[in-house]
Scaffold this motif. Structure first.
Motif, PDB file in Angstrom:
ATOM      1  N   UNK A  45       0.830  -1.207   0.000  1.00 41.79           N
ATOM      2  CA  UNK A  45       0.000   0.000   0.000  1.00 41.79           C
ATOM      3  C   UNK A  45       0.865   1.258   0.000  1.00 41.79           C
ATOM      4  N   UNK A  46       1.910   1.254   0.839  1.00 40.85           N
ATOM      5  CA  UNK A  46       2.734   2.468   0.891  1.00 40.85           C
ATOM      6  C   UNK A  46       3.669   2.561  -0.311  1.00 40.85           C
ATOM      7  N   UNK A  47       4.166   1.429  -0.794  1.00 43.40           N
ATOM      8  CA  UNK A  47       5.032   1.468  -1.972  1.00 43.40           C
ATOM      9  C   UNK A  47       4.284   2.008  -3.187  1.00 43.40           C
ATOM     10  N   UNK A  48       2.959   1.889  -3.181  1.00 45.91           N
ATOM     11  CA  UNK A  48       2.169   2.482  -4.258  1.00 45.91           C
ATOM     12  C   UNK A  48       2.182   4.002  -4.178  1.00 45.91           C
ATOM     13  N   UNK A  49       2.402   4.529  -2.979  1.00 47.65           N
ATOM     14  CA  UNK A  49       2.509   5.978  -2.790  1.00 47.65           C
ATOM     15  C   UNK A  49       3.931   6.447  -3.066  1.00 47.65           C
ATOM     16  N   UNK A  50       4.894   5.767  -2.470  1.00 38.80           N
ATOM     17  CA  UNK A  50       6.303   6.100  -2.692  1.00 38.80           C
ATOM     18  C   UNK A  50       7.079   4.820  -2.981  1.00 38.80           C
ATOM     19  N   UNK A  51       7.385   4.560  -4.238  1.00 37.62           N
ATOM     20  CA  UNK A  51       8.099   3.326  -4.597  1.00 37.62           C
ATOM     21  C   UNK A  51       9.463   3.186  -3.926  1.00 37.62           C
ATOM     22  N   UNK A  52      10.012   4.283  -3.392  1.00 34.72           N
ATOM     23  CA  UNK A  52      11.263   4.197  -2.649  1.00 34.72           C
ATOM     24  C   UNK A  52      11.065   3.542  -1.287  1.00 34.72           C
ATOM     25  N   UNK A  53       9.822   3.485  -0.830  1.00 34.20           N
ATOM     26  CA  UNK A  53       9.547   2.860   0.459  1.00 34.20           C
ATOM     27  C   UNK A  53      10.173   3.598   1.612  1.00 34.20           C
ATOM     28  N   UNK A  54      10.107   4.928   1.572  1.00 34.83           N
ATOM     29  CA  UNK A  54      10.669   5.732   2.647  1.00 34.83           C
ATOM     30  C   UNK A  54       9.745   6.915   2.915  1.00 34.83           C
ATOM     31  N   UNK A  63      -2.902  14.335  -4.711  1.00 33.38           N
ATOM     32  CA  UNK A  63      -1.572  14.479  -5.317  1.00 33.38           C
ATOM     33  C   UNK A  63      -0.502  14.031  -4.319  1.00 33.38           C
ATOM     34  N   UNK A  64       0.431  13.207  -4.788  1.00 35.59           N
ATOM     35  CA  UNK A  64       1.504  12.689  -3.948  1.00 35.59           C
ATOM     36  C   UNK A  64       2.746  13.559  -4.102  1.00 35.59           C
ATOM     37  N   UNK A  65       3.349  13.914  -2.970  1.00 41.38           N
ATOM     38  CA  UNK A  65       4.633  14.618  -2.977  1.00 41.38           C
ATOM     39  C   UNK A  65       5.559  13.886  -2.016  1.00 41.38           C
ATOM     40  N   UNK A  66       6.747  13.534  -2.500  1.00 42.63           N
ATOM     41  CA  UNK A  66       7.770  12.925  -1.667  1.00 42.63           C
ATOM     42  C   UNK A  66       9.003  13.821  -1.674  1.00 42.63           C
ATOM     43  N   UNK A  67       9.990  13.491  -0.849  1.00 42.16           N
ATOM     44  CA  UNK A  67      11.246  14.221  -0.671  1.00 42.16           C
ATOM     45  C   UNK A  67      10.975  15.489   0.145  1.00 42.16           C
TER      46      UNK A  67
END
Length: 210
Positions: A45-54, A63-67
């Motif tokens: 479920x979370x890897x679908x949000x951030x494939x980096x898994x962090x 909208x997804x924002x990472x980093x």
């Protein structure tokens, strides 16, 4: 008011940077705390949000924002009433130092912590050159009487400030008057204090015996 921001974090991570920015913005948000295992950051479920898994990551209005640096910049633009970004024609220092801290400074500090030293004569291949050069340049950025962009506190101060605050706390940055002065101003901000209180409570809870 219902939250339209979901914040994925772990209090013992760079999620502290994103939470500080969320507290500066002042909008309601839902917090989802994830552990580092297969049931948390590495879950499907979370890897679908951030494939980096962090972490951190936010989802705002779908909208997804990472980093962490991107989250800081995004939130400043998404909620302009908070006043956390300069006018678009006055953003040279804002962009310059926000991404300098996210790029060369982050790499230099991480590599030193891991014991990696750029081989002699190969500094041109490293984006930060040498650790000392990167840290001297960071010192230049914060050798200001107020904030990165003058009298206006911005998202750049959240990210640069988090690097400085963390570095002084854990000894990954040398103690210098410019760093100490900048950190002392940051630590007086109400949003910084709220972030430390919230994440400190989560860390204490996580450390309790099962």
């Amino acid at each position: 008011m219902p939250a339209d921001i979901t914040f994925y974090t772990n209090p013992m991570s760079r999620g502290q940077i994103a939470r500080w920015m969320l507290e500066e913005v002042g909008q309601p948000y839902e917090t989802v705390v994830l552990d580092y295992g297969d049931d948390g950051m590495k879950s499907a479920d979370y890897m679908a949000i951030n494939p980096m898994g962090k972490v951190p990551a936010i989802v705002h209005a779908g909208k997804v924002v990472t980093e962490a640096a991107a989250i800081c910049a995004y939130l400043a633009d998404a909620f302009p009433a908070a006043g956390l970004a300069p006018p678009t024609d006055s953003r040279s220092d804002y962009y310059r130092w926000l991404f300098f801290a996210a790029g060369p400074v982050e790499a230099a500090i991480t590599n030193k912590a891991l014991g990696f030293v750029v081989p002699e004569g190969r500094d041109r291949m490293a984006g930060y050159g040498t650790f000392d050069h990167a840290i001297d340049t960071l010192e230049h950025a914060v050798s200001v009487p107020a904030w990165i962009c003058g009298n206006q506190f911005t998202a750049a101060d959240v990210y640069v400030g988090a690097q400085v605050d963390w570095g002084l706390t854990f000894g990954t940055l040398p103690t210098r008057p410019a760093f100490e002065g900048y950190a002392s101003r940051l630590r007086e901000r109400p949003a910084y204090k709220r972030q430390k209180e919230l994440d400190g409570a989560l860390i204490a809870q996580m450390k309790k015996p099962a």
